[in-house]
Design a protein around this motif. Structure first.
Motif, PDB file in Angstrom:
ATOM      1  N   TYR A  75     -44.169  50.776 -22.192  1.00 28.71           N
ATOM      2  CA  TYR A  75     -44.973  50.219 -23.278  1.00 28.71           C
ATOM      3  C   TYR A  75     -45.195  51.316 -24.307  1.00 28.71           C
ATOM      4  O   TYR A  75     -45.153  52.499 -23.981  1.00 28.71           O
ATOM      5  CB  TYR A  75     -46.335  49.714 -22.770  1.00 28.71           C
ATOM      6  N   GLY A  76     -45.473  50.934 -25.538  1.00 29.67           N
ATOM      7  CA  GLY A  76     -45.727  51.903 -26.592  1.00 29.67           C
ATOM      8  C   GLY A  76     -44.506  52.123 -27.457  1.00 29.67           C
ATOM      9  O   GLY A  76     -43.520  51.388 -27.375  1.00 29.67           O
ATOM     10  N   GLU A  77     -44.571  53.149 -28.275  1.00 30.28           N
ATOM     11  CA  GLU A  77     -43.494  53.468 -29.208  1.00 30.28           C
ATOM     12  C   GLU A  77     -42.687  54.656 -28.701  1.00 30.28           C
ATOM     13  O   GLU A  77     -43.221  55.498 -27.976  1.00 30.28           O
ATOM     14  CB  GLU A  77     -44.083  53.793 -30.588  1.00 30.28           C
ATOM     15  N   PRO A  78     -41.403  54.750 -29.080  1.00 32.40           N
ATOM     16  CA  PRO A  78     -40.582  55.879 -28.632  1.00 32.40           C
ATOM     17  C   PRO A  78     -41.253  57.214 -28.943  1.00 32.40           C
ATOM     18  O   PRO A  78     -41.723  57.450 -30.046  1.00 32.40           O
ATOM     19  CB  PRO A  78     -39.287  55.718 -29.435  1.00 32.40           C
ATOM     20  N   GLY A  79     -41.327  58.064 -27.943  1.00 32.93           N
ATOM     21  CA  GLY A  79     -41.953  59.370 -28.070  1.00 32.93           C
ATOM     22  C   GLY A  79     -43.425  59.349 -27.692  1.00 32.93           C
ATOM     23  O   GLY A  79     -44.017  60.393 -27.435  1.00 32.93           O
ATOM     24  N   ASP A  80     -44.045  58.191 -27.645  1.00 34.22           N
ATOM     25  CA  ASP A  80     -45.451  58.065 -27.259  1.00 34.22           C
ATOM     26  C   ASP A  80     -45.602  56.908 -26.272  1.00 34.22           C
ATOM     27  O   ASP A  80     -46.604  56.217 -26.241  1.00 34.22           O
ATOM     28  CB  ASP A  80     -46.330  57.822 -28.499  1.00 34.22           C
ATOM     29  N   GLU A  81     -44.584  56.733 -25.454  1.00 27.80           N
ATOM     30  CA  GLU A  81     -44.557  55.592 -24.555  1.00 27.80           C
ATOM     31  C   GLU A  81     -45.315  55.874 -23.265  1.00 27.80           C
ATOM     32  O   GLU A  81     -45.545  57.021 -22.904  1.00 27.80           O
ATOM     33  CB  GLU A  81     -43.119  55.184 -24.240  1.00 27.80           C
ATOM     34  N   ARG A  88     -53.286  50.882 -30.412  1.00 26.28           N
ATOM     35  CA  ARG A  88     -51.899  50.452 -30.598  1.00 26.28           C
ATOM     36  C   ARG A  88     -51.326  51.067 -31.879  1.00 26.28           C
ATOM     37  O   ARG A  88     -51.948  51.033 -32.938  1.00 26.28           O
ATOM     38  CB  ARG A  88     -51.843  48.937 -30.692  1.00 26.28           C
ATOM     39  N   GLY A  89     -50.137  51.656 -31.774  1.00 27.19           N
ATOM     40  CA  GLY A  89     -49.462  52.234 -32.930  1.00 27.19           C
ATOM     41  C   GLY A  89     -49.935  53.629 -33.297  1.00 27.19           C
ATOM     42  O   GLY A  89     -49.338  54.280 -34.145  1.00 27.19           O
ATOM     43  N   GLU A  90     -50.991  54.111 -32.676  1.00 24.57           N
ATOM     44  CA  GLU A  90     -51.486  55.463 -32.962  1.00 24.57           C
ATOM     45  C   GLU A  90     -50.682  56.483 -32.164  1.00 24.57           C
ATOM     46  O   GLU A  90     -50.220  56.189 -31.061  1.00 24.57           O
ATOM     47  CB  GLU A  90     -52.959  55.587 -32.575  1.00 24.57           C
ATOM     48  N   PRO A  91     -50.564  57.699 -32.696  1.00 28.94           N
ATOM     49  CA  PRO A  91     -49.844  58.733 -31.947  1.00 28.94           C
ATOM     50  C   PRO A  91     -50.558  59.140 -30.657  1.00 28.94           C
ATOM     51  O   PRO A  91     -49.976  59.813 -29.823  1.00 28.94           O
ATOM     52  CB  PRO A  91     -49.757  59.913 -32.915  1.00 28.94           C
ATOM     53  N   THR A  92     -51.805  58.736 -30.483  1.00 24.90           N
ATOM     54  CA  THR A  92     -52.566  59.097 -29.286  1.00 24.90           C
ATOM     55  C   THR A  92     -52.633  57.953 -28.263  1.00 24.90           C
ATOM     56  O   THR A  92     -53.409  58.026 -27.316  1.00 24.90           O
ATOM     57  CB  THR A  92     -54.003  59.496 -29.687  1.00 24.90           C
TER      58      THR A  92
END
Length: 194
Positions: free
Chosen positions: A72-78, A102-106
């Motif tokens: 789950y999450g975005e590539p690099g922050d999954e 959601r969508g935050e780098p953290t």
């Protein structure tokens, strides 16, 4: 065509974006944008342990960590999860405020903090019902080494003369240009970033 997960459940791909009409993976250069980024990232992630198991057992007991089955999450922050810990993530996301990140780098860090502080789904909390139509019918994904080689095979570096802004000699092998004289560079200057 339908959406499918490849390697790990969670990230879904439009079949027509990643497979040929014959059902084989398209060459990587024919896949662009987000699907390409996620496919390349998956070549690394499929071998990784579940984040929750890792938080429980730590580096010393890495062999006790379950292999990830879900992303789950975005590539690099999954966030990578095994089947046993997916319900914990879903509870955090749906009920404990995780959706706000959601969508935050953290995003991943917030889940890790919640889980490390003892956050868990209540017993019997329902996860997701995943439908596996025929996982063996998917073609084998390309070899990770092959993907990385393909990404770099046509890359030819360029020498840039910072005083001129571009190559001094625009030759085919990209080896033109002058060497930068570091005596003329003020390394004490603060340069803006992004």
């Amino acid at each position: 065509m339908a959406k499918v997960s490849i390697g790990l459940r969670g990230w879904r791909f439009e079949e027509s974006e990643v497979f040929t009409e014959d059902g084989e993976f398209k060459p990587l250069e024919e896949i662009s944008g987000d699907p390409q980024e996620r496919l390349v990232r998956l070549t690394y992630l499929v071998e990784q342990p579940c984040d929750a198991c890792y938080l429980i057992h730590g580096e010393a007991a890495i062999e006790r960590c379950a292999q990830a089955a879900i992303v789950y999450g975005e590539p690099g922050d999954e966030i990578l999860l095994c089947d046993d810990h997916e319900a914990d993530f879903l509870y955090w996301y749906r009920e404990a405020g995780g959706k706000a990140h959601r969508g935050e780098p953290t995003f991943r860090d917030r889940f890790h903090e919640w889980f490390a502080d003892g956050g868990r789904a209540p017993e019997g909390y329902e996860g997701l019902d995943h439908v596996e139509t025929d996982p063996d019918a998917l073609p084998d994904p390309p070899d990770p080494e092959e993907i990385h080689q393909r990404l770099n095979e046509d890359f030819e570096g360029r020498r840039i003369n910072l005083r001129e802004g571009m190559d001094a000699d625009d030759d085919a092998d990209g080896a033109g240009g002058e060497e930068l004289d570091l005596d003329d560079v003020d390394l004490g200057t603060d340069y803006p970033s992004r």
